[in-house]
Design an enzyme around this catalytic site. Structure first.
Site, PDB file in Angstrom:
ATOM      1  N   TRP A 144       0.848  -1.193   0.000  1.00  0.00           N
ATOM      2  CA  TRP A 144       0.000   0.000   0.000  1.00  0.00           C
ATOM      3  C   TRP A 144       0.881   1.240   0.000  1.00  0.00           C
ATOM      4  O   TRP A 144       1.273   1.732   1.054  1.00  0.00           O
ATOM      5  CB  TRP A 144      -0.929  -0.013   1.208  1.00  0.00           C
ATOM      6  CG  TRP A 144      -1.843  -1.179   1.113  1.00  0.00           C
ATOM      7  CD1 TRP A 144      -2.972  -1.263   0.338  1.00  0.00           C
ATOM      8  CD2 TRP A 144      -1.713  -2.443   1.767  1.00  0.00           C
ATOM      9  NE1 TRP A 144      -3.530  -2.505   0.485  1.00  0.00           N
ATOM     10  CE2 TRP A 144      -2.797  -3.245   1.338  1.00  0.00           C
ATOM     11  CE3 TRP A 144      -0.791  -2.970   2.669  1.00  0.00           C
ATOM     12  CZ2 TRP A 144      -2.972  -4.552   1.785  1.00  0.00           C
ATOM     13  CZ3 TRP A 144      -0.969  -4.266   3.108  1.00  0.00           C
ATOM     14  CH2 TRP A 144      -2.045  -5.045   2.664  1.00  0.00           C
ATOM     15  N   ALA A 192     -13.255 -11.710   5.661  1.00  0.00           N
ATOM     16  CA  ALA A 192     -13.258 -10.309   5.244  1.00  0.00           C
ATOM     17  C   ALA A 192     -12.894 -10.263   3.769  1.00  0.00           C
ATOM     18  O   ALA A 192     -12.266 -11.184   3.241  1.00  0.00           O
ATOM     19  CB  ALA A 192     -12.243  -9.516   6.056  1.00  0.00           C
ATOM     20  N   ARG A 203      -3.723   5.766  -3.183  1.00  0.00           N
ATOM     21  CA  ARG A 203      -2.401   5.119  -3.166  1.00  0.00           C
ATOM     22  C   ARG A 203      -1.437   5.906  -4.043  1.00  0.00           C
ATOM     23  O   ARG A 203      -1.818   6.364  -5.123  1.00  0.00           O
ATOM     24  CB  ARG A 203      -2.481   3.679  -3.691  1.00  0.00           C
ATOM     25  CG  ARG A 203      -3.177   2.775  -2.716  1.00  0.00           C
ATOM     26  CD  ARG A 203      -3.118   1.331  -3.122  1.00  0.00           C
ATOM     27  NE  ARG A 203      -4.109   0.588  -2.359  1.00  0.00           N
ATOM     28  CZ  ARG A 203      -4.358  -0.693  -2.489  1.00  0.00           C
ATOM     29  NH1 ARG A 203      -3.680  -1.409  -3.359  1.00  0.00           N
ATOM     30  NH2 ARG A 203      -5.281  -1.285  -1.760  1.00  0.00           N
ATOM     31  N   GLN A 238     -13.222   1.292  -2.732  1.00  0.00           N
ATOM     32  CA  GLN A 238     -13.321  -0.119  -2.343  1.00  0.00           C
ATOM     33  C   GLN A 238     -14.603  -0.329  -1.539  1.00  0.00           C
ATOM     34  O   GLN A 238     -15.176   0.617  -1.014  1.00  0.00           O
ATOM     35  CB  GLN A 238     -12.140  -0.521  -1.444  1.00  0.00           C
ATOM     36  CG  GLN A 238     -10.828  -0.704  -2.172  1.00  0.00           C
ATOM     37  CD  GLN A 238      -9.741  -1.297  -1.282  1.00  0.00           C
ATOM     38  OE1 GLN A 238      -9.835  -1.268  -0.055  1.00  0.00           O
ATOM     39  NE2 GLN A 238      -8.700  -1.834  -1.896  1.00  0.00           N
ATOM     40  N   HIS A 270      -6.635   1.514   1.826  1.00  0.00           N
ATOM     41  CA  HIS A 270      -7.662   0.480   1.662  1.00  0.00           C
ATOM     42  C   HIS A 270      -8.733   0.711   2.729  1.00  0.00           C
ATOM     43  O   HIS A 270      -8.534   1.503   3.656  1.00  0.00           O
ATOM     44  CB  HIS A 270      -7.076  -0.936   1.749  1.00  0.00           C
ATOM     45  CG  HIS A 270      -6.298  -1.236   2.999  1.00  0.00           C
ATOM     46  ND1 HIS A 270      -5.861  -2.484   3.316  1.00  0.00           N
ATOM     47  CD2 HIS A 270      -5.888  -0.444   4.031  1.00  0.00           C
ATOM     48  CE1 HIS A 270      -5.211  -2.458   4.472  1.00  0.00           C
ATOM     49  NE2 HIS A 270      -5.217  -1.239   4.922  1.00  0.00           N
ATOM     50  N   VAL A 281      -5.406 -11.684   7.078  1.00  0.00           N
ATOM     51  CA  VAL A 281      -6.254 -12.864   6.864  1.00  0.00           C
ATOM     52  C   VAL A 281      -5.388 -14.125   6.786  1.00  0.00           C
ATOM     53  O   VAL A 281      -4.220 -14.061   6.426  1.00  0.00           O
ATOM     54  CB  VAL A 281      -7.109 -12.745   5.570  1.00  0.00           C
ATOM     55  CG1 VAL A 281      -8.192 -11.705   5.723  1.00  0.00           C
ATOM     56  CG2 VAL A 281      -6.243 -12.471   4.355  1.00  0.00           C
TER      57      VAL A 281
HETATM   58  C1  FA5 Z   1      -6.487  -4.701  -0.304  1.00  0.00           C
HETATM   59  O1  FA5 Z   1      -6.581  -3.492  -0.403  1.00  0.00           O
HETATM   60  C2  FA5 Z   1      -6.997  -5.439   0.895  1.00  0.00           C
HETATM   61  N1  FA5 Z   1      -7.324  -4.495   1.923  1.00  0.00           N
HETATM   62  C3  FA5 Z   1      -8.195  -6.287   0.492  1.00  0.00           C
HETATM   63  C4  FA5 Z   1      -8.609  -7.269   1.518  1.00  0.00           C
HETATM   64  C5  FA5 Z   1      -9.623  -6.963   2.398  1.00  0.00           C
HETATM   65  C6  FA5 Z   1      -7.980  -8.506   1.591  1.00  0.00           C
HETATM   66  C7  FA5 Z   1     -10.023  -7.856   3.361  1.00  0.00           C
HETATM   67  C8  FA5 Z   1      -8.386  -9.423   2.537  1.00  0.00           C
HETATM   68  C9  FA5 Z   1      -9.389  -9.100   3.415  1.00  0.00           C
HETATM   69  P1  FA5 Z   1      -5.624  -5.038  -2.753  1.00  0.00           P
HETATM   70  O2  FA5 Z   1      -4.485  -4.113  -2.676  1.00  0.00           O
HETATM   71  O3  FA5 Z   1      -5.442  -6.251  -3.568  1.00  0.00           O
HETATM   72  O4  FA5 Z   1      -6.049  -5.499  -1.281  1.00  0.00           O
HETATM   73  O5  FA5 Z   1      -6.902  -4.242  -3.294  1.00  0.00           O
HETATM   74  C10 FA5 Z   1      -8.191  -4.819  -3.286  1.00  0.00           C
HETATM   75  C11 FA5 Z   1      -8.919  -4.482  -4.571  1.00  0.00           C
HETATM   76  O6  FA5 Z   1      -8.962  -3.071  -4.725  1.00  0.00           O
HETATM   77  C12 FA5 Z   1      -8.228  -4.978  -5.834  1.00  0.00           C
HETATM   78  O7  FA5 Z   1      -8.613  -6.314  -6.088  1.00  0.00           O
HETATM   79  C13 FA5 Z   1      -8.753  -4.035  -6.870  1.00  0.00           C
HETATM   80  O8  FA5 Z   1     -10.049  -4.400  -7.276  1.00  0.00           O
HETATM   81  C14 FA5 Z   1      -8.848  -2.744  -6.090  1.00  0.00           C
HETATM   82  N2  FA5 Z   1      -7.657  -1.917  -6.301  1.00  0.00           N
HETATM   83  C15 FA5 Z   1      -6.470  -1.999  -5.686  1.00  0.00           C
HETATM   84  N3  FA5 Z   1      -5.620  -1.073  -6.124  1.00  0.00           N
HETATM   85  C16 FA5 Z   1      -6.288  -0.346  -7.042  1.00  0.00           C
HETATM   86  C17 FA5 Z   1      -5.962   0.774  -7.868  1.00  0.00           C
HETATM   87  N4  FA5 Z   1      -4.786   1.366  -7.797  1.00  0.00           N
HETATM   88  N5  FA5 Z   1      -6.911   1.246  -8.705  1.00  0.00           N
HETATM   89  C18 FA5 Z   1      -8.130   0.655  -8.753  1.00  0.00           C
HETATM   90  N6  FA5 Z   1      -8.505  -0.386  -8.015  1.00  0.00           N
HETATM   91  C19 FA5 Z   1      -7.590  -0.891  -7.162  1.00  0.00           C
END
Ligand code: FA5
Length: 334
Positions: free
Chosen positions: A156, A301, A201, A215, A175, A258
Protein backbone atom coordinates in the site's frame (compact mmCIF):
# COMPACT_ATOMS: atom_id res chain seq x y z
CA UNK A 1 -26.44 90.03 -15.11
CA UNK A 2 -23.61 88.43 -17.08
CA UNK A 3 -22.81 86.25 -14.10
CA UNK A 4 -26.34 84.91 -14.02
CA UNK A 5 -26.38 84.38 -17.76
CA UNK A 6 -23.17 82.41 -17.71
CA UNK A 7 -24.41 80.39 -14.71
CA UNK A 8 -27.47 79.35 -16.76
CA UNK A 9 -25.30 78.52 -19.78
CA UNK A 10 -23.05 76.27 -17.72
CA UNK A 11 -26.09 74.70 -16.11
CA UNK A 12 -27.49 73.96 -19.56
CA UNK A 13 -24.35 72.39 -20.98
CA UNK A 14 -23.69 70.32 -17.82
CA UNK A 15 -27.26 69.06 -17.79
CA UNK A 16 -27.22 68.05 -21.47
CA UNK A 17 -23.82 66.42 -21.24
CA UNK A 18 -24.69 64.32 -18.24
CA UNK A 19 -28.10 63.34 -19.65
CA UNK A 20 -26.42 61.93 -22.76
CA UNK A 21 -24.42 59.40 -20.77
CA UNK A 22 -27.37 57.98 -18.82
CA UNK A 23 -28.57 54.44 -19.59
CA UNK A 24 -31.36 53.53 -17.22
CA UNK A 25 -34.73 55.01 -16.37
CA UNK A 26 -33.65 55.25 -12.75
CA UNK A 27 -30.59 57.35 -13.65
CA UNK A 28 -32.76 59.62 -15.82
CA UNK A 29 -35.24 60.13 -12.99
CA UNK A 30 -32.38 61.16 -10.71
CA UNK A 31 -31.25 63.61 -13.38
CA UNK A 32 -34.78 65.07 -13.58
CA UNK A 33 -34.85 65.54 -9.81
CA UNK A 34 -31.42 67.20 -9.88
CA UNK A 35 -32.25 69.74 -12.59
CA UNK A 36 -36.04 69.99 -12.93
CA UNK A 37 -37.27 68.80 -9.53
CA UNK A 38 -39.01 70.95 -6.91
CA UNK A 39 -35.73 71.48 -5.13
CA UNK A 40 -33.64 71.09 -8.30
CA UNK A 41 -31.08 73.49 -9.68
CA UNK A 42 -33.55 75.42 -11.87
CA UNK A 43 -36.07 75.82 -9.03
CA UNK A 44 -33.29 77.14 -6.81
CA UNK A 45 -32.40 79.65 -9.49
CA UNK A 46 -36.03 80.83 -9.73
CA UNK A 47 -36.21 81.20 -5.95
CA UNK A 48 -33.13 83.38 -5.83
CA UNK A 49 -34.51 85.37 -8.78
CA UNK A 50 -36.45 87.77 -6.55
CA UNK A 51 -33.24 88.89 -4.86
CA UNK A 52 -31.54 89.78 -8.09
CA UNK A 53 -31.22 93.50 -8.45
CA UNK A 54 -31.04 94.12 -12.11
CA UNK A 55 -32.95 96.13 -14.67
CA UNK A 56 -32.74 93.25 -17.24
CA UNK A 57 -34.60 90.80 -15.04
CA UNK A 58 -37.11 90.22 -17.86
CA UNK A 59 -34.46 88.97 -20.24
CA UNK A 60 -32.94 86.74 -17.57
CA UNK A 61 -36.38 85.33 -16.74
CA UNK A 62 -37.01 84.51 -20.38
CA UNK A 63 -33.66 82.74 -20.67
CA UNK A 64 -34.35 80.69 -17.54
CA UNK A 65 -37.87 79.76 -18.71
CA UNK A 66 -36.58 78.74 -22.14
CA UNK A 67 -33.92 76.63 -20.47
CA UNK A 68 -36.55 74.86 -18.38
CA UNK A 69 -38.64 74.10 -21.48
CA UNK A 70 -35.63 72.91 -23.41
CA UNK A 71 -34.39 70.61 -20.57
CA UNK A 72 -37.90 69.14 -20.27
CA UNK A 73 -37.81 68.38 -23.99
CA UNK A 74 -34.39 66.75 -23.70
CA UNK A 75 -35.69 64.73 -20.79
CA UNK A 76 -38.76 63.47 -22.75
CA UNK A 77 -36.64 62.63 -25.78
CA UNK A 78 -34.21 60.66 -23.66
CA UNK A 79 -37.03 58.69 -22.02
CA UNK A 80 -38.50 57.89 -25.46
CA UNK A 81 -35.19 56.76 -26.87
CA UNK A 82 -34.50 54.43 -23.92
CA UNK A 83 -37.96 52.91 -24.15
CA UNK A 84 -37.80 52.39 -27.90
CA UNK A 85 -34.34 50.78 -27.70
CA UNK A 86 -35.78 48.35 -25.16
CA UNK A 87 -38.54 47.62 -27.58
CA UNK A 88 -35.97 46.88 -30.28
CA UNK A 89 -34.22 44.28 -28.14
CA UNK A 90 -37.56 42.59 -27.54
CA UNK A 91 -38.46 42.76 -31.21
CA UNK A 92 -35.28 41.03 -32.39
CA UNK A 93 -35.78 38.12 -29.98
CA UNK A 94 -36.69 35.11 -32.11
CA UNK A 95 -39.17 33.04 -30.15
CA UNK A 96 -39.01 30.25 -32.72
CA UNK A 97 -35.35 29.42 -31.85
CA UNK A 98 -34.93 26.07 -30.09
CA UNK A 99 -34.41 26.37 -26.31
CA UNK A 100 -31.02 25.90 -24.71
CA UNK A 101 -30.92 22.53 -22.97
CA UNK A 102 -30.55 22.72 -19.22
CA UNK A 103 -27.77 20.24 -18.48
CA UNK A 104 -28.48 18.54 -15.20
CA UNK A 105 -26.02 16.46 -13.22
CA UNK A 106 -26.37 12.76 -12.68
CA UNK A 107 -24.90 10.14 -10.38
CA UNK A 108 -21.32 9.21 -11.26
CA UNK A 109 -20.95 5.65 -12.64
CA UNK A 110 -18.70 4.67 -9.71
CA UNK A 111 -21.34 5.76 -7.21
CA UNK A 112 -24.09 4.05 -9.25
CA UNK A 113 -22.03 0.87 -9.04
CA UNK A 114 -21.35 1.39 -5.35
CA UNK A 115 -25.08 1.70 -4.65
CA UNK A 116 -25.82 -1.40 -6.67
CA UNK A 117 -23.16 -3.45 -4.86
CA UNK A 118 -24.40 -2.21 -1.48
CA UNK A 119 -27.95 -3.21 -2.44
CA UNK A 120 -26.73 -6.67 -3.45
CA UNK A 121 -24.97 -7.18 -0.10
CA UNK A 122 -27.91 -5.68 1.72
CA UNK A 123 -30.14 -8.33 0.11
CA UNK A 124 -27.70 -10.93 1.52
CA UNK A 125 -28.24 -9.53 5.03
CA UNK A 126 -25.29 -7.11 5.33
CA UNK A 127 -25.47 -3.72 7.08
CA UNK A 128 -23.76 -0.69 5.51
CA UNK A 129 -21.28 1.58 7.32
CA UNK A 130 -18.90 4.35 6.33
CA UNK A 131 -15.58 5.43 7.81
CA UNK A 132 -12.89 8.15 7.70
CA UNK A 133 -10.71 8.71 4.61
CA UNK A 134 -7.96 10.17 6.80
CA UNK A 135 -6.81 7.32 8.99
CA UNK A 136 -4.20 6.70 11.62
CA UNK A 137 -1.25 4.42 10.99
CA UNK A 138 -2.45 2.31 13.88
CA UNK A 139 -5.77 1.43 12.24
CA UNK A 140 -4.52 1.27 8.66
CA UNK A 141 -1.62 -1.06 9.51
CA UNK A 142 -0.70 -1.96 13.10
CA UNK A 143 -4.01 -3.34 14.29
CA UNK A 144 -4.33 -5.20 10.99
CA UNK A 145 -1.24 -7.20 11.84
CA UNK A 146 1.06 -5.13 9.61
CA UNK A 147 3.85 -3.84 11.93
CA UNK A 148 6.03 -0.97 10.74
CA UNK A 149 8.92 -3.23 9.71
CA UNK A 150 6.65 -5.64 7.83
CA UNK A 151 7.40 -5.84 4.08
CA UNK A 152 3.65 -6.00 3.36
CA UNK A 153 3.44 -2.27 4.05
CA UNK A 154 5.01 -1.81 0.64
CA UNK A 155 1.85 -3.14 -1.02
CA UNK A 156 0.00 0.00 0.00
CA UNK A 157 2.08 2.89 -1.30
CA UNK A 158 0.80 5.28 1.24
CA UNK A 159 0.08 9.00 0.95
CA UNK A 160 0.93 10.49 4.33
CA UNK A 161 -0.73 13.54 5.85
CA UNK A 162 1.68 16.08 7.25
CA UNK A 163 1.04 16.25 10.96
CA UNK A 164 0.82 19.47 12.86
CA UNK A 165 0.55 18.69 16.53
CA UNK A 166 -0.88 15.21 16.20
CA UNK A 167 0.95 12.52 18.09
CA UNK A 168 -0.20 9.74 15.81
CA UNK A 169 0.80 9.49 12.15
CA UNK A 170 -2.03 10.24 9.76
CA UNK A 171 -2.48 9.04 6.19
CA UNK A 172 -5.01 8.85 3.38
CA UNK A 173 -6.31 5.32 3.76
CA UNK A 174 -4.86 3.01 1.10
CA UNK A 175 -7.66 0.48 1.66
CA UNK A 176 -10.95 0.24 3.55
CA UNK A 177 -9.65 -2.54 5.84
CA UNK A 178 -9.10 -0.23 8.86
CA UNK A 179 -12.88 -0.24 9.12
CA UNK A 180 -12.70 -3.95 10.04
CA UNK A 181 -11.01 -2.87 13.28
CA UNK A 182 -13.29 0.10 13.92
CA UNK A 183 -16.40 -2.05 13.47
CA UNK A 184 -15.12 -4.91 15.67
CA UNK A 185 -14.09 -2.45 18.38
CA UNK A 186 -17.53 -0.91 18.39
CA UNK A 187 -19.96 -3.78 17.85
CA UNK A 188 -20.00 -7.29 19.31
CA UNK A 189 -20.50 -10.31 17.00
CA UNK A 190 -22.52 -11.35 15.10
CA UNK A 191 -21.18 -8.85 12.56
CA UNK A 192 -22.18 -8.73 8.92
CA UNK A 193 -21.23 -5.39 7.33
CA UNK A 194 -20.01 -3.78 4.13
CA UNK A 195 -18.16 -0.46 4.14
CA UNK A 196 -17.91 1.47 0.87
CA UNK A 197 -15.45 4.34 0.55
CA UNK A 198 -12.62 6.11 -1.19
CA UNK A 199 -8.98 4.99 -1.02
CA UNK A 200 -5.71 6.60 -2.10
CA UNK A 201 -2.40 5.12 -3.17
CA UNK A 202 0.79 6.74 -4.30
CA UNK A 203 1.20 4.59 -7.37
CA UNK A 204 1.65 4.88 -11.12
CA UNK A 205 -1.62 4.73 -13.00
CA UNK A 206 -2.44 2.38 -15.87
CA UNK A 207 -5.58 0.90 -17.43
CA UNK A 208 -6.59 -0.86 -14.23
CA UNK A 209 -4.93 1.28 -11.56
CA UNK A 210 -5.86 4.77 -10.37
CA UNK A 211 -4.18 6.69 -7.55
CA UNK A 212 -7.62 7.26 -6.01
CA UNK A 213 -10.36 4.67 -6.29
CA UNK A 214 -13.15 3.10 -4.27
CA UNK A 215 -13.32 -0.12 -2.34
CA UNK A 216 -16.02 -1.97 -0.47
CA UNK A 217 -14.84 -3.75 2.62
CA UNK A 218 -16.84 -6.71 3.82
CA UNK A 219 -16.67 -8.31 7.25
CA UNK A 220 -18.51 -11.24 8.78
CA UNK A 221 -17.69 -12.36 12.33
CA UNK A 222 -19.60 -14.94 14.33
CA UNK A 223 -19.16 -18.39 15.78
CA UNK A 224 -18.62 -21.15 13.20
CA UNK A 225 -17.86 -19.01 10.15
CA UNK A 226 -15.76 -20.92 7.62
CA UNK A 227 -14.08 -20.54 4.23
CA UNK A 228 -17.04 -22.17 2.44
CA UNK A 229 -19.33 -19.45 3.84
CA UNK A 230 -17.02 -16.86 2.33
CA UNK A 231 -16.86 -18.51 -1.10
CA UNK A 232 -20.60 -19.01 -1.35
CA UNK A 233 -21.30 -15.41 -0.26
CA UNK A 234 -18.88 -13.98 -2.81
CA UNK A 235 -20.08 -16.27 -5.64
CA UNK A 236 -23.64 -15.21 -4.87
CA UNK A 237 -22.54 -11.56 -4.98
CA UNK A 238 -20.89 -12.11 -8.40
CA UNK A 239 -24.06 -13.72 -9.74
CA UNK A 240 -26.22 -10.85 -8.45
CA UNK A 241 -24.01 -8.23 -10.10
CA UNK A 242 -22.84 -9.92 -13.31
CA UNK A 243 -25.59 -12.50 -13.95
CA UNK A 244 -26.21 -16.20 -13.39
CA UNK A 245 -23.60 -17.36 -15.92
CA UNK A 246 -20.68 -15.54 -14.24
CA UNK A 247 -17.48 -17.50 -13.79
CA UNK A 248 -15.39 -16.47 -10.79
CA UNK A 249 -12.20 -18.01 -9.43
CA UNK A 250 -10.29 -17.92 -6.15
CA UNK A 251 -6.52 -18.12 -6.01
CA UNK A 252 -4.15 -17.98 -3.08
CA UNK A 253 -3.02 -14.52 -2.08
CA UNK A 254 -1.36 -13.00 0.94
CA UNK A 255 -2.70 -10.28 3.21
CA UNK A 256 -1.28 -10.07 6.76
CA UNK A 257 -4.75 -9.65 8.29
CA UNK A 258 -6.25 -12.86 6.86
CA UNK A 259 -5.28 -16.52 6.99
CA UNK A 260 -5.76 -18.16 4.57
CA UNK A 261 -5.91 -15.34 2.02
CA UNK A 262 -7.28 -15.32 -1.52
CA UNK A 263 -7.99 -13.12 -4.48
CA UNK A 264 -11.20 -13.43 -6.44
CA UNK A 265 -11.24 -12.73 -10.17
CA UNK A 266 -14.08 -12.71 -12.65
CA UNK A 267 -13.91 -14.03 -16.20
CA UNK A 268 -14.32 -11.08 -18.56
CA UNK A 269 -13.81 -12.88 -21.87
CA UNK A 270 -12.26 -16.14 -23.14
CA UNK A 271 -9.13 -16.45 -21.07
CA UNK A 272 -9.16 -12.96 -19.54
CA UNK A 273 -9.75 -12.56 -15.81
CA UNK A 274 -9.90 -9.33 -13.83
CA UNK A 275 -8.98 -9.28 -10.17
CA UNK A 276 -11.91 -7.87 -8.22
CA UNK A 277 -11.00 -8.34 -4.60
CA UNK A 278 -8.77 -9.65 -1.89
CA UNK A 279 -10.39 -11.85 0.73
CA UNK A 280 -9.73 -14.39 3.46
CA UNK A 281 -10.48 -15.62 6.96
CA UNK A 282 -9.89 -12.94 9.61
CA UNK A 283 -6.44 -13.58 11.14
CA UNK A 284 -6.53 -14.77 14.79
CA UNK A 285 -4.12 -11.95 15.71
CA UNK A 286 -6.55 -9.37 14.34
CA UNK A 287 -9.35 -10.88 16.45
CA UNK A 288 -7.08 -10.71 19.49
CA UNK A 289 -6.23 -7.07 18.70
CA UNK A 290 -9.92 -6.23 19.22
CA UNK A 291 -10.30 -8.53 22.24
CA UNK A 292 -12.22 -11.29 20.51
CA UNK A 293 -11.25 -14.85 21.39
CA UNK A 294 -10.20 -16.71 18.19
CA UNK A 295 -11.15 -19.97 19.91
CA UNK A 296 -14.76 -18.78 20.00
CA UNK A 297 -15.08 -16.47 17.03
CA UNK A 298 -14.10 -16.71 13.40
CA UNK A 299 -14.90 -14.61 10.37
CA UNK A 300 -14.09 -13.62 6.84
CA UNK A 301 -13.26 -10.31 5.24
CA UNK A 302 -12.96 -9.03 1.71
CA UNK A 303 -12.07 -5.79 -0.06
CA UNK A 304 -13.23 -5.24 -3.61
CA UNK A 305 -12.48 -2.46 -6.07
CA UNK A 306 -15.66 -0.72 -7.18
CA UNK A 307 -14.19 0.73 -10.39
CA UNK A 308 -13.05 -2.77 -11.37
CA UNK A 309 -16.61 -4.07 -10.96
CA UNK A 310 -17.94 -1.11 -12.99
CA UNK A 311 -15.35 -1.79 -15.72
CA UNK A 312 -16.66 -5.30 -16.19
CA UNK A 313 -20.32 -4.33 -15.91
CA UNK A 314 -20.11 -1.39 -18.34
CA UNK A 315 -17.35 -2.74 -20.62
CA UNK A 316 -14.81 -0.01 -19.82
CA UNK A 317 -11.19 -0.72 -20.75
CA UNK A 318 -9.44 2.15 -19.02
CA UNK A 319 -10.06 3.00 -15.36
CA UNK A 320 -8.77 6.54 -15.95
CA UNK A 321 -11.91 7.30 -18.00
CA UNK A 322 -13.87 7.52 -14.74
CA UNK A 323 -12.07 10.62 -13.49
CA UNK A 324 -11.02 12.44 -16.66
CA UNK A 325 -14.17 14.60 -16.54
CA UNK A 326 -15.02 13.75 -20.13
CA UNK A 327 -18.70 14.54 -20.74
CA UNK A 328 -18.88 12.18 -23.71
CA UNK A 329 -17.95 9.36 -21.36
CA UNK A 330 -20.01 10.42 -18.36
CA UNK A 331 -23.19 11.14 -20.35
CA UNK A 332 -23.51 7.45 -21.17
CA UNK A 333 -24.42 6.82 -17.54
CA UNK A 334 -27.17 9.44 -17.19
C1 FA5 B 1 -6.49 -4.70 -0.30
O1 FA5 B 1 -6.58 -3.49 -0.40
C2 FA5 B 1 -7.00 -5.44 0.90
N1 FA5 B 1 -7.32 -4.50 1.92
C3 FA5 B 1 -8.19 -6.29 0.49
C4 FA5 B 1 -8.61 -7.27 1.52
C5 FA5 B 1 -9.62 -6.96 2.40
C6 FA5 B 1 -7.98 -8.51 1.59
C7 FA5 B 1 -10.02 -7.86 3.36
C8 FA5 B 1 -8.39 -9.42 2.54
C9 FA5 B 1 -9.39 -9.10 3.42
P1 FA5 B 1 -5.62 -5.04 -2.75
O2 FA5 B 1 -4.48 -4.11 -2.68
O3 FA5 B 1 -5.44 -6.25 -3.57
O4 FA5 B 1 -6.05 -5.50 -1.28
O5 FA5 B 1 -6.90 -4.24 -3.29
C10 FA5 B 1 -8.19 -4.82 -3.29
C11 FA5 B 1 -8.92 -4.48 -4.57
O6 FA5 B 1 -8.96 -3.07 -4.73
C12 FA5 B 1 -8.23 -4.98 -5.83
O7 FA5 B 1 -8.61 -6.31 -6.09
C13 FA5 B 1 -8.75 -4.03 -6.87
O8 FA5 B 1 -10.05 -4.40 -7.28
C14 FA5 B 1 -8.85 -2.74 -6.09
N2 FA5 B 1 -7.66 -1.92 -6.30
C15 FA5 B 1 -6.47 -2.00 -5.69
N3 FA5 B 1 -5.62 -1.07 -6.12
C16 FA5 B 1 -6.29 -0.35 -7.04
C17 FA5 B 1 -5.96 0.77 -7.87
N4 FA5 B 1 -4.79 1.37 -7.80
N5 FA5 B 1 -6.91 1.25 -8.70
C18 FA5 B 1 -8.13 0.66 -8.75
N6 FA5 B 1 -8.51 -0.39 -8.02
C19 FA5 B 1 -7.59 -0.89 -7.16
Amino acid sequence: MDNHKSYLKTLESNAIKSLETLQTLEEIENWRIEYLGRKGKLSQFFQSFKDIKNENKNELGTIANDLKISLEQYYKKKINSIQSSKLKINEIFDYSLPGKPNISGSIHPTIQMMNEICNAFSSLGFNIYEGPEIESEEYAFDKLNIPSNHPARDIWDTIWVENTQELESLLLRPHTSPMQIRIMEKYPPPIRVVVPGKCYRYEATDNTHEWHFHQIEGLVVDTNINFANMKSTLFEFARLIFGEQTKARFRCDFFPFVEPGAEMSVNIKDDEWLELMGAGMVHPKVLQNVNLDPEIYSGFAFGLGIERVAMIRFGINNIRDFYSNDFQFLRQFN
